[in-house]
Design a protein around this motif. Structure first.
Motif, mmCIF file in Angstrom:
data_model
loop_
_atom_site.group_PDB
_atom_site.id
_atom_site.type_symbol
_atom_site.label_atom_id
_atom_site.label_comp_id
_atom_site.label_asym_id
_atom_site.label_seq_id
_atom_site.Cartn_x
_atom_site.Cartn_y
_atom_site.Cartn_z
ATOM 1 N N VAL A 284 0.815 -1.392 -0.018
ATOM 2 C CA VAL A 284 0.030 0.047 0.048
ATOM 3 C C VAL A 284 0.895 1.058 -0.073
ATOM 4 O O VAL A 284 1.834 1.435 0.799
ATOM 5 C CB VAL A 284 -1.082 0.003 1.192
ATOM 6 C CG1 VAL A 284 -1.425 1.337 1.528
ATOM 7 C CG2 VAL A 284 -1.839 -1.125 1.176
ATOM 8 N N VAL A 292 -2.832 7.350 3.174
ATOM 9 C CA VAL A 292 -2.905 6.364 2.474
ATOM 10 C C VAL A 292 -3.578 6.959 1.115
ATOM 11 O O VAL A 292 -4.627 7.805 1.284
ATOM 12 C CB VAL A 292 -3.860 5.130 3.052
ATOM 13 C CG1 VAL A 292 -4.104 3.999 1.857
ATOM 14 C CG2 VAL A 292 -3.170 4.461 4.297
ATOM 15 N N GLN A 293 -3.104 6.697 -0.017
ATOM 16 C CA GLN A 293 -3.777 7.102 -1.207
ATOM 17 C C GLN A 293 -4.778 6.202 -1.599
ATOM 18 O O GLN A 293 -4.818 4.872 -1.873
ATOM 19 C CB GLN A 293 -2.492 7.100 -2.420
ATOM 20 C CG GLN A 293 -1.463 8.124 -2.006
ATOM 21 C CD GLN A 293 -0.355 7.943 -2.969
ATOM 22 O OE1 GLN A 293 0.049 7.026 -3.371
ATOM 23 N NE2 GLN A 293 0.137 9.326 -3.250
ATOM 24 N N VAL A 294 -5.721 6.777 -2.090
ATOM 25 C CA VAL A 294 -7.028 6.148 -2.406
ATOM 26 C C VAL A 294 -7.641 6.715 -3.705
ATOM 27 O O VAL A 294 -7.536 7.706 -4.044
ATOM 28 C CB VAL A 294 -8.013 6.004 -1.345
ATOM 29 C CG1 VAL A 294 -7.650 5.144 -0.119
ATOM 30 C CG2 VAL A 294 -8.570 7.413 -0.902
ATOM 31 N N THR A 300 -7.198 1.383 -2.323
ATOM 32 C CA THR A 300 -5.922 1.871 -2.253
ATOM 33 C C THR A 300 -5.249 1.325 -3.660
ATOM 34 O O THR A 300 -6.099 0.489 -4.521
ATOM 35 C CB THR A 300 -5.025 1.137 -1.191
ATOM 36 O OG1 THR A 300 -5.047 -0.331 -1.317
ATOM 37 C CG2 THR A 300 -5.794 1.388 0.099
ATOM 38 N N ASN A 301 -4.151 1.448 -3.897
ATOM 39 C CA ASN A 301 -3.411 0.797 -5.025
ATOM 40 C C ASN A 301 -3.482 -0.882 -4.926
ATOM 41 O O ASN A 301 -3.002 -1.548 -5.931
ATOM 42 C CB ASN A 301 -1.965 1.194 -4.977
ATOM 43 C CG ASN A 301 -1.076 0.997 -3.898
ATOM 44 O OD1 ASN A 301 -1.276 1.397 -3.061
ATOM 45 N ND2 ASN A 301 -0.096 0.145 -4.380
ATOM 46 N N TYR A 306 -8.684 -1.368 1.407
ATOM 47 C CA TYR A 306 -9.263 0.032 1.234
ATOM 48 C C TYR A 306 -9.136 1.008 2.708
ATOM 49 O O TYR A 306 -8.950 0.414 3.641
ATOM 50 C CB TYR A 306 -10.942 0.114 1.519
ATOM 51 C CG TYR A 306 -11.495 -0.671 0.020
ATOM 52 C CD1 TYR A 306 -12.212 0.129 -0.885
ATOM 53 C CD2 TYR A 306 -11.274 -2.133 -0.080
ATOM 54 C CE1 TYR A 306 -12.723 -0.663 -2.128
ATOM 55 C CE2 TYR A 306 -11.892 -2.864 -1.062
ATOM 56 C CZ TYR A 306 -12.443 -1.953 -2.202
ATOM 57 O OH TYR A 306 -13.049 -2.862 -3.138
ATOM 58 N N ILE A 312 -6.871 9.237 5.124
ATOM 59 C CA ILE A 312 -6.608 9.670 3.876
ATOM 60 C C ILE A 312 -6.792 10.914 3.727
ATOM 61 O O ILE A 312 -6.964 11.788 4.604
ATOM 62 C CB ILE A 312 -7.752 8.751 2.980
ATOM 63 C CG1 ILE A 312 -9.109 9.340 3.279
ATOM 64 C CG2 ILE A 312 -7.627 7.273 3.077
ATOM 65 C CD1 ILE A 312 -10.153 8.723 2.497
#
Length: 465
Positions: A284, A292-294, A300-301, A306, A312
Motif C-alpha cells: 500500500v 494512504v492514497q485512495v 488503495t493501489n 481500502y 486519507i
C-alpha cells in the motif's frame, strides 16, 4: 494460535470503522472488526462526544451566573467537577454501548487487539488471550489519528493532549493552550467558562486558521470577556514541568517570554495512525505525511485493501469518515458507489458556534467563480433576541450569474444545526430564490436562512438594504 477466516475485516471501530462494518454486514459480507482500544474510537470516547458534554456543562454554568438579564436570581452557582466528569462519562458510555449493540445486532464479530498486516490477505492480532490470525478477502483500514507530540513539549502529568484535558480531575486555576485550532479553542472555551485563567498561544496570523476573520473576531471577543488571553503570531519554543506546574517559553515579536500554569494543553494537530500497521507488507502506497492514497471508492493501489477517515486526504471529521465507510463497504459488494459529495460541512463548537460549508467568497475567487457574499445578523432575528444570543450572522455565497448557492458560513447559537439545510441546498444546486421562497417557521433561528437569501436577491425585509 487461533485462526479465522472472513470476507471483510475492518481495522478500527471508530465512526468510520464501525459504520463500514455494519454496512458491509448488511450487504451480506461476513465481517470482523478489530479494535485495540475503544469501541466508538476517539470520537465517541475521547473526542467529539465527551468534549461536547463538557462544553454543554460549562456553557450552562457560565449562563447560570448571568441569568439576571432574564429576571432570574441565582445567589450562588457552584460546580462539582467530579459530577461533571460523571455526566460526561455517562454520555460516552451510553453511546459506546449503543455501538456495541449495533455491531452485535448486525452480526459483526468484534476482536479486541492490535492488528498487523502479514500480507495482503492476512492479519495477525495481538489480543489479551494470545495471537490470532485472520485471513480475509477484503480489508477496510479505519485506524484514525492521534495528537502530534512535539519533541520540545513532551506529554506528561502537566503537559497534556486533548484526551488529558478532557479527563482532568479538577478545574485548573490556569491553563496555557498551545495551538488555536478547533480543538484548542473548544477546550479553551470549556475551562474559561469554568473560571480558569486561559492563555492561548497561536503561531499563525489568527486562531482557527482558514476561517473568516469576521467570525474569529467574534470568538476572540467572547473568550476575552471570560478573561482569556489570546496571543497570535508567537513561536512556542518549549514546555516542561517545573515544581509541580508547567512552564512555557515562547517568542513574541522577537522577545522571549515565559508563562507558567497548572497545565499546558498542546493542540497542534493530529497525525494518521498508519505507521505501525505493517502496511509495508502489503504494498500500500503512503504519502510523505503518512496518508494512504485512495481512489474515488476508497480503494488503495492494492485492489482488495481500502482506507477511510483520518488516514486519507481531506478534513479529519467523523462524518466524513462515516460517509467514506459506506462507500468502501458498498464498493467491496460490487456496487457503483463513489465519493460524489459537493461539500462537507465543518463545525467549531466555540461560543458562539461556527459552521461552514462549501465555498467562501475568497475560495470562490481562487476557483475562478464570480460570486456574491451576503449576510444577515442574529441581532435582527426575534428568536435570537429572545435567547439573548445576538452575536453572529448567517452568510451565503452565491454564483453571481446563476444565483446558485455555492457556500455558507454561520456564527451564532445552533449554527451546527442550521448548517444542515444549507448543505442540502448546495448539494441540490438550489438558488437564493429557492431559499427565499421556502417558508420558514417563525420565530426561529432558521428564518435567517430565508432572510439572508432575500438579501441575496435584493429585497430584504428585516434589515435595511
Amino acid at each position: 494460535m487461533e485462526k479465522k477466516q472472513t470476507d471483510t475485516v475492518v481495522i478500527g471501530a471508530g465512526p468510520g470503522g464501525y459504520v463500514a462494518a455494519i454496512r458491509a454486514s448488511q450487504l451480506g459480507q461476513k465481517v470482523i472488526v478489530i479494535e485495540k482500544e475503544y469501541i466508538g474510537g476517539v470520537c465517541l470516547n475521547v473526542g467529539c462526544i465527551p468534549s461536547k458534554a463538557l462544553i454543554t456543562a460549562s456553557h450552562h454554568y457560565h449562563q447560570a451566573q448571568h441569568f439576571d438579564v432574564f429576571g432570574l436570581s441565582i445567589p450562588q452557582v457552584d460546580v462539582d467537577f467530579s459530577k461533571v466528569q460523571e455526566y460526561k462519562e455517562g454520555v460516552v458510555n451510553r453511546l459506546t454501548s449503543g455501538v456495541g449493540t449495533l455491531l452485535k445486532g448486525n452480526k459483526v464479530e468484534v476482536v479486541k487487539g492490535t492488528a498487523t498486516f502479514q500480507d495482503g490477505n492476512t492479519i495477525k492480532v495481538e489480543t489479551a488471550e494470545g495471537e490470532q490470525v485472520i485471513q480475509f478477502k477484503d480489508a477496510i483500514i479505519a485506524t484514525g489519528s492521534r495528537p502530534v507530540e512535539l519533541p520540545t513539549m513532551k506529554f506528561s502529568t502537566r503537559i497534556i493532549d486533548s484526551t488529558g484535558a478532557l479527563n482532568l480531575s479538577e478545574i485548573p486555576e490556569s491553563l496555557v493552550v498551545v495551538g488555536g485550532g478547533v480543538i484548542g479553542i473548544e477546550l479553551a472555551g470549556v475551562y474559561a467558562n469554568f473560571g480558569t485563567k486561559v492563555t492561548i498561544l497561536e503561531g499563525g496570523k489568527d486562531i482557527l486558521g482558514g476561517i473568516d476573520g469576521k467570525m474569529t473576531s467574534i470568538v476572540k471577543r467572547g473568550l476575552k470577556k471570560k478573561g482569556a488571553n489570546v496571543t497570535i503570531g508567537v513561536f512556542v519554543k518549549s514546555a516542561e514541568e517545573k515544581d509541580g506546574r508547567a512552564e512555557v517559553i515562547y517568542e513574541e515579536k522577537g522577545e522571549e517570554k515565559t508563562i507558567t500554569a497548572d497545565y499546558v494543553l498542546v493542540s497542534v494537530g493530529r497525525k494518521p495512525n498508519t505507521d505501525k500497521l505493517g502496511l509495508e507488507n502489503t504494498g500500500v502506497q503512503l504519502t510523505d505525511r503518512g496518508l494512504v492514497q485512495v481512489d474515488s471508492q476508497c480503494r488503495t493501489n492494492v485492489a482488495n485493501l481500502y482506507a477511510i477517515g483520518d488516514i486519507i486526504a481531506g478534513p479529519q471529521l467523523a462524518h466524513k469518515a462515516s460517509y467514506e465507510a459506506k462507500v468502501a463497504a458498498e464498493a467491496i459488494a460490487g456496487m457503483p458507489s463513489v465519493i460524489d459529495h459537493v461539500c462537507i460541512p465543518a463545525v467549531v463548537f466555540s461560543e458562539p458556534e461556527i459552521a461552514i460549508v462549501g465555498h467562501t467568497a475568497a475560495s470562490a475567487k481562487e476557483a475562478g467563480i464570480d460570486a456574491t457574499e451576503t449576510k444577515f445578523p442574529f441581532a435582527a432575528n426575534g428568536r435570537a433576541i429572545a435567547l439573548n444570543e445576538t452575536d453572529g450572522f448567517v452568510q451565503l455565497v452565491t454564483n453571481k450569474d446563476s444565483g446558485v448557492l455555492i457556500g455558507a458560513q454561520i456564527i451564532g447559537p445552533s449554527a451546527s444545526d442550521l448548517i444542515g439545510e444549507l448543505t442540502v441546498a448546495i448539494e441540490s444546486s438550489l438558488t437564493a430564490d429557492d431559499l427565499a421562497l421556502t417558508i420558514h417557521a417563525h420565530p426561529t433561528l432558521g428564518e435567517m436562512i430565508m432572510e439572508t437569501a432575500e438579501v441575496a436577491i435584493g429585497h430584504p425585509i428585516h434589515i435595511v438594504k
